[in-house]
Design an enzyme around this catalytic site. Structure first.
Site, PDB file in Angstrom:
ATOM      1  N   ASP A 201       0.834  -1.199   0.000  1.00 41.44           N
ATOM      2  CA  ASP A 201       0.000   0.000   0.000  1.00 41.44           C
ATOM      3  C   ASP A 201       0.874   1.256   0.000  1.00 41.44           C
ATOM      4  OD1 ASP A 201      -2.286   1.889   0.926  1.00 41.44           O
ATOM      5  OD2 ASP A 201      -3.249  -0.057   0.747  1.00 41.44           O
ATOM      6  N   ASP A 222      10.460   0.136   1.470  1.00 34.49           N
ATOM      7  CA  ASP A 222       9.976   1.364   0.833  1.00 34.49           C
ATOM      8  C   ASP A 222      10.483   1.375  -0.603  1.00 34.49           C
ATOM      9  OD1 ASP A 222       9.292   3.852  -0.026  1.00 34.49           O
ATOM     10  OD2 ASP A 222      10.401   4.966   1.494  1.00 34.49           O
ATOM     11  N   HIS A 240      -3.899   4.945   4.422  1.00 37.50           N
ATOM     12  CA  HIS A 240      -4.628   3.760   3.975  1.00 37.50           C
ATOM     13  C   HIS A 240      -3.943   2.466   4.409  1.00 37.50           C
ATOM     14  CE1 HIS A 240      -6.233   1.015   0.714  1.00 37.50           C
ATOM     15  NE2 HIS A 240      -7.342   1.594   1.119  1.00 37.50           N
ATOM     16  N   ILE A 251      -2.674  -4.628  18.399  1.00 38.04           N
ATOM     17  CA  ILE A 251      -2.344  -5.368  19.620  1.00 38.04           C
ATOM     18  C   ILE A 251      -3.559  -5.446  20.538  1.00 38.04           C
ATOM     19  CG2 ILE A 251      -0.844  -5.371  21.658  1.00 38.04           C
ATOM     20  CD1 ILE A 251       1.139  -3.726  19.843  1.00 38.04           C
ATOM     21  N   TYR A 256      -5.668   0.427  23.958  1.00 37.28           N
ATOM     22  CA  TYR A 256      -5.492   1.397  22.876  1.00 37.28           C
ATOM     23  C   TYR A 256      -6.309   0.936  21.676  1.00 37.28           C
ATOM     24  CZ  TYR A 256      -2.862   5.272  20.809  1.00 37.28           C
ATOM     25  OH  TYR A 256      -2.497   6.491  20.281  1.00 37.28           O
ATOM     26  N   PRO A 302      -6.853  -1.236 -10.541  1.00 39.94           N
ATOM     27  CA  PRO A 302      -7.081  -0.259 -11.609  1.00 39.94           C
ATOM     28  C   PRO A 302      -8.272   0.637 -11.297  1.00 39.94           C
ATOM     29  CG  PRO A 302      -6.898  -2.506 -12.468  1.00 39.94           C
ATOM     30  CD  PRO A 302      -7.030  -2.616 -10.991  1.00 39.94           C
ATOM     31  N   ASP A 310      -7.957  -3.568 -17.079  1.00 43.18           N
ATOM     32  CA  ASP A 310      -6.540  -3.438 -16.758  1.00 43.18           C
ATOM     33  C   ASP A 310      -6.177  -4.480 -15.713  1.00 43.18           C
ATOM     34  OD1 ASP A 310      -3.963  -2.530 -16.802  1.00 43.18           O
ATOM     35  OD2 ASP A 310      -4.352  -0.631 -15.794  1.00 43.18           O
ATOM     36  N   SER A 339     -12.028  -6.694  -3.969  1.00 42.05           N
ATOM     37  CA  SER A 339     -12.695  -6.919  -5.256  1.00 42.05           C
ATOM     38  C   SER A 339     -12.999  -5.644  -6.027  1.00 42.05           C
ATOM     39  CB  SER A 339     -13.987  -7.708  -5.042  1.00 42.05           C
ATOM     40  OG  SER A 339     -14.900  -6.976  -4.253  1.00 42.05           O
ATOM     41  N   GLY A 340     -13.123  -4.487  -5.364  1.00 44.31           N
ATOM     42  CA  GLY A 340     -13.335  -3.250  -6.111  1.00 44.31           C
ATOM     43  C   GLY A 340     -14.534  -2.451  -5.653  1.00 44.31           C
ATOM     44  N   GLU A 377     -18.897  -4.394  -6.577  1.00 40.98           N
ATOM     45  CA  GLU A 377     -18.853  -4.879  -7.952  1.00 40.98           C
ATOM     46  C   GLU A 377     -19.196  -6.370  -7.997  1.00 40.98           C
ATOM     47  OE1 GLU A 377     -15.258  -3.901 -10.044  1.00 40.98           O
ATOM     48  OE2 GLU A 377     -15.051  -1.980  -9.012  1.00 40.98           O
ATOM     49  N   SER A 414     -11.580  -1.999   0.556  1.00 43.03           N
ATOM     50  CA  SER A 414     -10.268  -1.833   1.195  1.00 43.03           C
ATOM     51  C   SER A 414     -10.252  -2.420   2.592  1.00 43.03           C
ATOM     52  CB  SER A 414      -9.904  -0.349   1.295  1.00 43.03           C
ATOM     53  OG  SER A 414      -9.302   0.110   0.127  1.00 43.03           O
TER      54      SER A 414
END
Length: 693
Positions: A201, A222, A240, A251, A256, A302, A310, A339-340, A377, A414
């Site tokens: 990500d 990175d 994200h 944790i 927290y 995509p 794509d 999946s989108g 989708e 996501s």
């Protein structure tokens, strides 16, 4: 002299424009945007030799900036001088292509890749001005919408983390008291110990108080910044990856935020979306430390705009293949994919080459009321579903946030993929010997359709499992997954049979206006090679052109009567180039006997008689085994089932359509002034396929 110089300058300017036009023409793809500058150059040697690679680079004014693969033969190279002209760069690349020690050198252009989260549409304008400077009061972002959470009884495991009780998807909080049954896995003693998950990500905040103890530097890098620190840029946009990481491995018990699904798992991140994303960047991300990382989770892809086809480039496809073949000591890397989010644009995840890869486990979303979110989708490659949210009035997913805070508003598909990755980590702890195919088997076998049955689109496949183009086989069940993992036997070796359809003349076949064509193949299970009698994945590679690609619909019918809508109409797809051997994928016939007649129905919903094109070819790829996946599974008959050689379910559908058309014509003939009826042209084409094993 002066005018000669002017003429030279004018000629040079014209030459530069011509070169630019030629350059743009090279990268005309599925979009109409101008071709961008190359973002990465990948040099591959014939033999592994780091010293030689650095020497070659230095001799040509280049420098090595890392490696996309672990084979030691491939290198990222960049031009040391930033002032080099495009023409000069081309000359250097051309010269290196002739170098005896170089197998290939390729300039790579950035690809459009989008994170699969979103701001709620009804508050996006309110946050637009402040989204780049999010600050936290206590633990919760003060820029998030106010949500009234449903309070439930105290959970079985009384974690002191302040937001744990609000994690409805872990605490029987969905409508009807459903959740993903994660507590059952915890109570069996599994929380992801010794399992490493990497989030591909925009980076992760490795020193976050709810992640630091579980941070895994060996699962992190990175690529954008060419170093080992995946910490995202602090600009408000790059949260994200950190949010996704928190869903997996926040944790437990540290008072927290909330609790991660696999709160004892090791978590890492690859910073690869915070900069130009090329094929080599994706390949490097998917290849990172494959002998150490167990699960790669990706919540991007995509454009979800309803008009794009794509997917991964050749290097990324190679990375997927190497991962499942060599990752985890030969058991195979597990790639989990969102999946989108293009549902509002009537997009289909069948046009996304990441979710239609045989090597990925594609995950969808459901809301707290067990409905499909507006962004969802549809495609037959989705295996299962986890929870997310649909709008600001519903609880979303609770996780960590940047900087050093928490959020109640992580959403989109996501949020679904990391939850699935966490659940898979629980199963891998229970049985570390599971292969990548084992995991796909047990995920779809244990997915629970019951919470989602009030949604339309459910059907039953040829082995009695419920399937849905939005939800796959149902909601993931962590407890059931772990229990099955504990007793699961490694599946038999996978085989692949390929059947190529031979189109009779005219070839290619003209297609015009509103039509329907049916292409059938007789499959014998690869009798001339190692047979495939128990299906896993099914792929269709199709090539066609049409005036408006989005008007076409492709449906595949199996011999057992299972229908998979490979490509629904996409009203916003006005592309006229069509597609070339696009790999449509269905997992909906899993476990079926493939022998018999397969039919690909190609139809158009166009209302324009003048729009046309050509259908060129299609191939059917059958992935599966010669023996049942498990010793106690029912065995298929050694003889081709009689229902296949007799009338198939598809034949009955075709006959029904013909019968309805005949009745309509009879009604019209009785009218004093008959109406003109525009029936679909139906052409049933059958041929003996060419078999490749």
């Amino acid at each position: 002299m002066y005018w000669q110089l002017v003429r030279i300058l004018v000629l040079f300017d014209c030459l530069q424009k011509i070169l630019a036009i030629e350059h743009d023409s090279i990268c005309i793809a599925d979009v109409d945007d101008a071709c961008p500058e190359p973002s990465h150059t990948v040099m591959r040697l014939r033999e592994r030799n780091d010293k030689k690679a650095h020497l070659i680079a230095k001799q040509h004014g280049l420098e090595i900036r890392g490696q996309p693969f672990l084979d030691g033969k491939s290198y990222f190279v960049t031009h040391i001088s930033k002032q080099r002209s495009r023409r000069r760069k081309r000359e250097i690349i051309s010269r290196l292509q002739e170098h005896p020690d170089i197998l290939s050198i390729e300039e790579q252009r950035p690809r459009v890749r989008r994170k699969r989260d979103f701001l709620y549409p009804d508050i996006a304008h309110e946050l637009a001005g402040s989204s780049t400077n999010i600050r936290h009061t206590g633990l919760i972002s003060n820029t998030e919408p106010r949500i009234d959470f449903i309070q439930h009884d105290a959970p079985v495991l009384p974690f002191p983390d302040p937001l744990y009780k609000e994690q409805w998807y872990l605490n029987n909080g969905a409508q009807g008291g459903f959740d993903m049954n994660v507590q059952a896995a915890w109570l069996l003693g599994y929380a992801g110990r010794n399992i490493s998950v990497s989030i591909l990500d925009d980076g992760i905040q490795r020193d976050h108080p709810d992640l630091a103890a579980n941070y895994d530097p060996l699962a992190s890098t990175d690529i954008n910044g060419h170093d080992d620190d995946p910490t995202p840029q602090d600009d408000g946009d790059n949260k994200h990856g950190t949010r996704c990481a928190g869903e997996v491995a926040s944790i437990a018990g540290n008072v927290y935020c909330g609790v991660g699904v696999a709160f004892h798992a090791k978590i890492g991140g690859v910073r690869m979306l915070d900069g130009p994303v090329s094929d080599s960047v994706e390949a490097a991300s998917l290849s990172l430390n494959r002998h150490h990382i167990d699960i790669y989770s990706a919540s991007w892809g995509p454009e979800d705009d309803g008009r794009t086809f794509d997917g991964p480039g050749p290097l990324a496809r190679e990375a997927f293949y190497r991962g499942v073949k060599a990752g985890r000591g030969g058991k195979g890397s597990i790639f989990v994919w969102a999946s989108g989010n293009g549902g509002s644009r009537q997009d289909s995840c069948s046009a996304d080459g990441y979710t239609t890869s045989v090597y990925t486990l594609s995950v969808s979303s459901a809301t707290i009321d067990n409905r499909s979110p507006w962004y969802l989708e549809e495609c037959p490659s989705t295996i299962a579903t986890t929870y997310s949210s649909a709008n600001m009035n519903q609880p979303a997913i609770i996780t960590v946030d940047v900087p050093h805070g928490c959020t109640r508003s992580h959403t989109g598909t996501s949020a679904s993929a990391p939850l699935a990755a966490g659940i898979i980590a629980l199963a891998l702890e229970a049985n570390p010997n599971l292969t990548w195919r084992d995991m796909q088997h047990i995920v779809l076998r244990t997915a629970n359709p019951v919470p989602l049955l009030n949604n339309p689109g459910w059907s039953v496949n040829g082995v009695g499992r419920r399937i849905n183009n939005k939800f796959g086989y149902g909601l993931m069940d962590a407890g059931a997954l772990v229990k099955l993992a504990l007793i699961w036997k490694t599946v038999p070796e996978q085989h692949i049979c390929t059947y190529d359809y031979k189109l009779e003349k005219p070839n290619p076949r003209p297609i015009t206006g509103n039509f329907q064509m049916n292409f059938s193949l007789e499959v014998n299970g690869c009798e001339s090679g190692t047979p495939v009698l128990y299906l896993e994945h099914v792929q269709v590679l199709a090539t066609f052109r049409f005036g408006k690609r989005g008007d076409l619909k492709l449906t595949l019918f199996s011999p057992r009567g299972t229908s998979s809508v490979l490509l629904p109409p996409r009203p916003q797809d006005f592309n006229s180039n069509g597609i070339h051997k696009w790999p449509f994928l269905s997992v909906q016939t899993w476990g079926e006997d493939p022998r018999g007649k397969w039919t690909l129905m190609v139809e158009s919903v166009s209302t324009n008689r003048n729009v046309g094109g050509t259908f060129h070819d299609w191939s059917l790829l059958l992935y599966g085994t010669a023996e049942p996946a498990q010793p106690n599974d029912p065995r298929h008959s050694s003889v081709v089932p009689s229902s296949v050689s007799a009338e198939s379910p598809f034949d009955r559908i075709t006959q029904h359509i013909a019968s309805q058309e005949k009745k309509k014509k009879q009604r019209d003939s009785r009218d004093w002034q008959p109406k003109k009826v525009e029936n679909k042209k139906s052409l049933l084409v059958s041929a003996q396929p060419e078999l490749r094993v």
